[in-house]
Enzyme design. Structure first.
Site, PDB file in Angstrom:
ATOM      1  N   ASP A  26       0.850  -1.192   0.000  1.00 39.97           N
ATOM      2  CA  ASP A  26       0.000   0.000   0.000  1.00 39.97           C
ATOM      3  C   ASP A  26       0.887   1.243   0.000  1.00 39.97           C
ATOM      4  OD1 ASP A  26      -1.923   1.916   0.326  1.00 39.97           O
ATOM      5  OD2 ASP A  26      -2.891   0.994   2.047  1.00 39.97           O
ATOM      6  N   ASP A  34      -2.720   2.565  -6.053  1.00 40.35           N
ATOM      7  CA  ASP A  34      -1.794   2.607  -4.918  1.00 40.35           C
ATOM      8  C   ASP A  34      -1.721   1.338  -4.105  1.00 40.35           C
ATOM      9  OD1 ASP A  34      -4.352   2.815  -3.942  1.00 40.35           O
ATOM     10  OD2 ASP A  34      -3.923   4.444  -2.533  1.00 40.35           O
ATOM     11  N   GLU A  35      -2.277   0.237  -4.601  1.00 38.33           N
ATOM     12  CA  GLU A  35      -2.169  -0.992  -3.824  1.00 38.33           C
ATOM     13  C   GLU A  35      -2.174  -2.223  -4.715  1.00 38.33           C
ATOM     14  OE1 GLU A  35      -5.368  -2.015  -1.114  1.00 38.33           O
ATOM     15  OE2 GLU A  35      -6.796  -0.837  -2.282  1.00 38.33           O
TER      16      GLU A  35
END
Length: 354
Positions: A16, A114-115
């Site tokens: 993350d 973002d992950e």
């Protein structure tokens, strides 16, 4: 194109990126570091029906969160810097991170800008922790973006482990959560802390007298099914015990670009040395691109100075090519566009492909 491959793994790692959009903006504008930053809409906090996409930790400390109306964020923090969404910039930064993760050799399932999740077949606690730390280091080295990594035996618990990695600075950005520490860490936590338990579900559980994870564990499965139905009732029964999805679906991936970067033990200052280093990176890239039977249509050069000031400049080629005699001069021209005289810590070259 082959079908996506779904496979179970002993370890699932949830990667993350920290305050992703804000972090990308700070790379472009280092003066924003340490300043409350809120990204959303067109950057106008008075704009109606627009919400916060990302808030810096400074803004989160006063209650600003993703999904909040920009007007509400402004009431909480009128002195923050408000910035518009720059989708193209986030796409580029995210692609670089995901390509870095894929280059680790582990199957990667991307869940957004973002992950992502990585699957690891086997390994001791120390080995999997080293893998997680290695991924963090590789992402930072390539992108100067920080990430946290949660480790567990399924996706849901790995995502919750990432939360502990964020809260516990002594963890070094990595946290392992499994059956051995699940009850100790999560038993007394509110049900809202379970991944996928939203406020409405938590309220319904509270109406049943269920406030904590331990309370939920003590609730018979039939009672949960009676209140929530068979799908959600069974899911809550599994989730509170630390269960979840242990599979990774690694979709076939065709890179939109390839890049090479190098961090130098001694900063580069002479233009001849900088040009030679860029030419070497370009040659390495072209070898890879030619081997894949592809061609480049755009060239980009990234420079990072000793102060971590990072900039990227790019140019579209007159026509797609793999001819070094055409591409290398473009790389040199892009290098000339950077401020001269700054010692260079890292140099990167990217080729966008068709």
């Amino acid at each position: 194109m082959s079908a996506p491959r779904t496979q179970r793994y002993r370890w699932l790692l949830h990667i993350d990126l920290d305050q992703f959009q804000v972090a990308v903006e700070r790379l472009r504008s280092p003066e924003l570091t340490g300043v409350p930053v809120i990204v959303g809409g067109n950057g106008d906090p008075a704009e109606a029906r627009k919400v916060v996409t990302c808030a810096s930790y400074e803004a989160r400390a006063v209650g600003v969160r993703a999904g909040m109306p920009l007007r509400a964020a402004y009431r909480k923090m009128p002195d923050a810097v408000y910035l518009p969404l720059d989708m193209a910039a986030y796409d580029v930064a995210s692609a670089q991170v995901m390509e870095t993760l894929r280059e680790s050799g582990h199957p990667i399932e991307v869940w957004g800008w973002d992950e992502a999740y990585a699957g690891v077949a086997t390994g001791s606690d120390s080995l999997i922790t080293d893998v997680a730390k290695g991924l963090r280091a590789q992402v930072f080295e390539r992108s100067v973006l920080s990430c946290r990594v949660g480790i567990s035996d399924n996706k849901q618990r790995a995502k919750m482990a990432t939360g502990f990695a964020k809260r516990d600075e002594s963890a070094g950005g990595v946290f392992l959560l499994d059956d051995r520490n699940w009850l100790a860490l999560m038993g007394d936590a509110p049900t809202r802390d379970l991944w996928s338990v939203g406020p409405r579900t938590a309220d319904k559980l509270a109406e049943m007298g269920i406030a904590t994870v331990n309370d939920l564990i003590a609730t018979p499965r039939d009672d949960l099914i009676a209140r929530f139905g068979p799908h959600q009732g069974n899911w809550l029964y599994v989730l509170c015990r630390g269960g979840g999805d242990a599979t990774i679906t690694a979709e076939p991936f065709v890179a939109k670009s390839h890049s090479k970067s190098r961090t130098f033990a001694a900063d580069l200052t002479a233009m001849d040395d900088i040009s030679a280093a860029a030419a070497a990176l370009t040659d390495e890239l072209l070898t890879q691109v030619v081997a894949e039977g592809r061609v480049a249509f755009r060239v980009a050069v990234t420079v990072r100075t000793t102060t971590f000031y990072t900039r990227t400049k790019s140019r579209k080629l007159p026509a797609p090519t793999t001819d070094a005699a055409i591409i290398t001069p473009v790389v040199d021209e892009l290098l000339q566009k950077f401020e001269q005289g700054r010692p260079i810590r890292l140099l990167g070259v990217r080729l966008d492909l068709v």
